[in-house]
Enzyme design. Structure first.
Site, short mmCIF file in Angstrom:
data_model
loop_
_atom_site.label_atom_id
_atom_site.label_comp_id
_atom_site.label_asym_id
_atom_site.label_seq_id
_atom_site.Cartn_x
_atom_site.Cartn_y
_atom_site.Cartn_z
N CYS A 20 -6.42 -91.60 -18.93
CA CYS A 20 -7.82 -91.90 -19.24
C CYS A 20 -8.68 -90.65 -19.08
CB CYS A 20 -8.34 -93.02 -18.35
SG CYS A 20 -7.57 -94.60 -18.71
N CYS A 72 -11.68 -73.51 -22.42
CA CYS A 72 -11.34 -74.92 -22.66
C CYS A 72 -11.78 -75.69 -21.43
CB CYS A 72 -9.85 -75.08 -22.94
SG CYS A 72 -8.82 -74.73 -21.51
#
EC number: 2.7.7.80
Lengths: 86, 467
Positions: free
Chosen positions: B246, B425
């Protein structure tokens, strides 16, 4: 003959689509259909596995990975990898 | 119900022996029918009077229970006896997150006599959009305490037990043995295999649910004479990159809510003996299409290494079996481990990058997915998404990067003391992969941000969200 292929969860990500139509020679088996799909969508090899990393279903019934069941026009194959989130 | 009683007694004995098993008993002051799971009757002394006028019935419900559960007791397909069985039953919920929240709340509300909750994490703010058993006021608190509090506030007459070290190999058999029904509401592959194995070995039905993104799956394993286990369907573990978490892939909050609610339903059916459990059927939920599909599953696989005819995993060998090796994944959803692909000289810290950004002497390429880039990014950065699953898709950006490095070198001047382009990132793993790919393609003068934008949020001094 044409069959329908449904991709679930990770299979959908790898194939880049929710469903596809495959055109196969008459009398093709489920195993041959899978081989053709792996050629068309090589990324699916990630969930292929020797014994089974995903559930395959033919017309919503469990399908053995190496089943030699002959397919017929309009059949629907589903590729269902497990999901583990929660 | 003899089995529950034995199991319950074992669990209680453990309380004094193993500090890692924490039993949480009733805190409420109301008159609860459950003093311990070894009781055979649900009546307490004070409640005997309430039953005096309706002896002869076949259930063991008290007057208070009849009132509380009346709306499902009057249901012809359920009735007083099913409610009585439910009140005498025990269910272990493993995972008190997105799936476990509705399971715990519905089972508490429905009157399951003894609820076990196993988890090892604390509540975080980013849990609240889906983990509805937790509250803003319980952020930072152990999930077992938080979920237990919610369950008690719904129904103070049930017994709640907490297992704050989660469901691990050391207590797996003991725990699985002392509950009637086990619910898998975890978030990772190694736990799913361990729970399934323990349920097979303890002979318990397993209500298994999973949810990620907008997808949900539900089935009941190890039920009936021919019901398969998790390994019968997935004898080989998925690749770690196949198991999105998740925290990486995202999840629409209500999706685990729907699957968890269905898990609660299956647990109620199993515990009360009503209806037909979803055994040998896999329910698939596609939230975006609004579609449920049911696939008929195989029988138990004779060659299965745990429930087959000659099992290799037994109650004894389960302790030493390496689930982490088998699945190649850790048993928690904590995001990927930091990668060490680049040399330190090819990396830059958040503090250093902040100086370069302030002096406008660096060009930033952000390789996160577009959805994450749109949350927040360093001003002026360009988004060229990279995916570890499909690295070849980045090839089309390589020429662009070559051009970018050339232009940036001209802008910053030949006397610049640092590389012209920095790749960033989320955590500093994908950025290393991209720099590595660029160097392999002859594009030099590129560095990456060590620790990614998570480090930027912590260390740059700039206001930036952590997600």
């Amino acid at each position: 003959m044409k069959i329908k292929v449904l991709f679930f969860a990770r299979a959908r990500e790898l194939a880049g689509t929710t469903e596809a139509e495959a055109d196969l020679p008459e009398g093709s088996t489920a195993k041959e259909a899978m081989q053709m799909l792996l050629e068309k969508y090589p990324d699916l090899r990630e969930i292929e596995g020797e014994e089974g990393k995903c559930v395959l279903a033919l017309n919503q019934e469990y399908l053995e990975k190496n089943a030699t069941t002959a397919l017929k026009e309009g059949d629907e194959i589903a590729i269902i990898p497990p999901i583990s989130g929660g | 119900m003899g089995r529950i009683e034995r199991g319950g007694q074992r669990a209680h004995r453990q309380t004094g022996q193993q500090p890692n098993i924490i039993h949480f008993h009733r805190v409420s002051t109301s008159s609860e029918p459950y003093e311990s799971c070894s009781r055979t009757s649900t009546q307490t002394v004070g409640q005997d009077d309430a039953r005096v006028n309706w002896e002869g019935t076949e259930h063991q419900l008290t007057k208070e229970q009849v009132v509380r559960y009346s709306r499902q007791i009057i249901l012809p397909s359920f009735g007083a006896q099913a409610q009585s069985r439910l009140c005498n039953s025990s269910v272990l919920i493993i995972g008190a997150g997105g799936l476990g929240s509705p399971v715990a709340m519905y089972l508490a509300a429905a009157g399951v006599g003894r609820l076990g909750i196993a988890d090892r994490d604390a509540v975080e703010l980013n849990n609240l959009h889906r983990q509805i058993a937790h509250r803003e006021s319980t952020v930072g608190i152990h999930k077992c305490d938080s979920a237990g509090l919610t369950c008690r506030s719904i129904n103070s007459s049930i017994q709640v037990e907490m297992y704050k070290d989660g469901f691990n190999q050391q207590i797996a058999m003991e725990l699985a043995s002392c509950f009637d029904v086990i619910v898998d509401a975890t978030d990772n592959a190694p736990s799913r295999y361990l729970i399934s194995d323990a349920c097979v070995l303890a002979g318990k039905p397993l209500v298994s649910g999973a949810a990620i993104g907008t997808d949900g799956q539900l089935t009941v394993y190890n039920h009936g004479p021919d019901g398969p286990c998790y390994r019968c369907l997935f004898p080989e573990a998925p690749e770690p990159q196949s198991c999105s978490s998740c925290s990486d892939a995202g999840v629409l909050g209500v999706v685990p809510g729907i699957i968890g609610s269905l898990q609660a339903l299956e647990a109620i059916k199993l515990a009360s003996g009503v209806g037909r459990p979803l055994s040998r059927s896999l329910l698939l939920f596609d939230a975006l299409a609004g579609r449920f599909t049911t696939v008929k599953l195989r029988q138990r696989m004779p060659s299965c290494i745990v429930c087959g005819t000659s099992p290799r995993i037994t109650a004894e060998s389960l302790l030493s079996y390496s689930y982490a090796t088998f699945t190649g994944a850790p048993s928690h959803d904590a995001g990927p481990a930091p990668l060490e692909l680049l040399a330190p000289i090819q990396r830059v810290t958040a503090a250093e990058l902040h100086k370069w950004v302030t002096s406008d002497s660096v060009s930033i390429v952000d390789v996160r997915p577009e959805a994450q880039f749109s949350i927040a990014h360093i001003p002026g950065s360009t988004n060229l998404p990279f995916s570890e699953a499909k690295p070849q898709a980045f090839d089309e950006h390589i020429e662009l990067m070559r051009q970018r490095v050339r232009d940036a070198a001209i802008d910053t001047g030949d006397d610049s003391l640092h590389p012209a382009v920095c790749v960033v990132c989320r955590r500093g793993n994908d950025s290393q992969r991209v720099v590595d790919l660029l160097v392999a393609n002859g594009v030099n003068d590129v560095v990456d941000l060590a620790g990614g934008l998570e480090a930027w949020a912590r260390e740059s001094g700039v206001d930036f969200p952590h997600y």
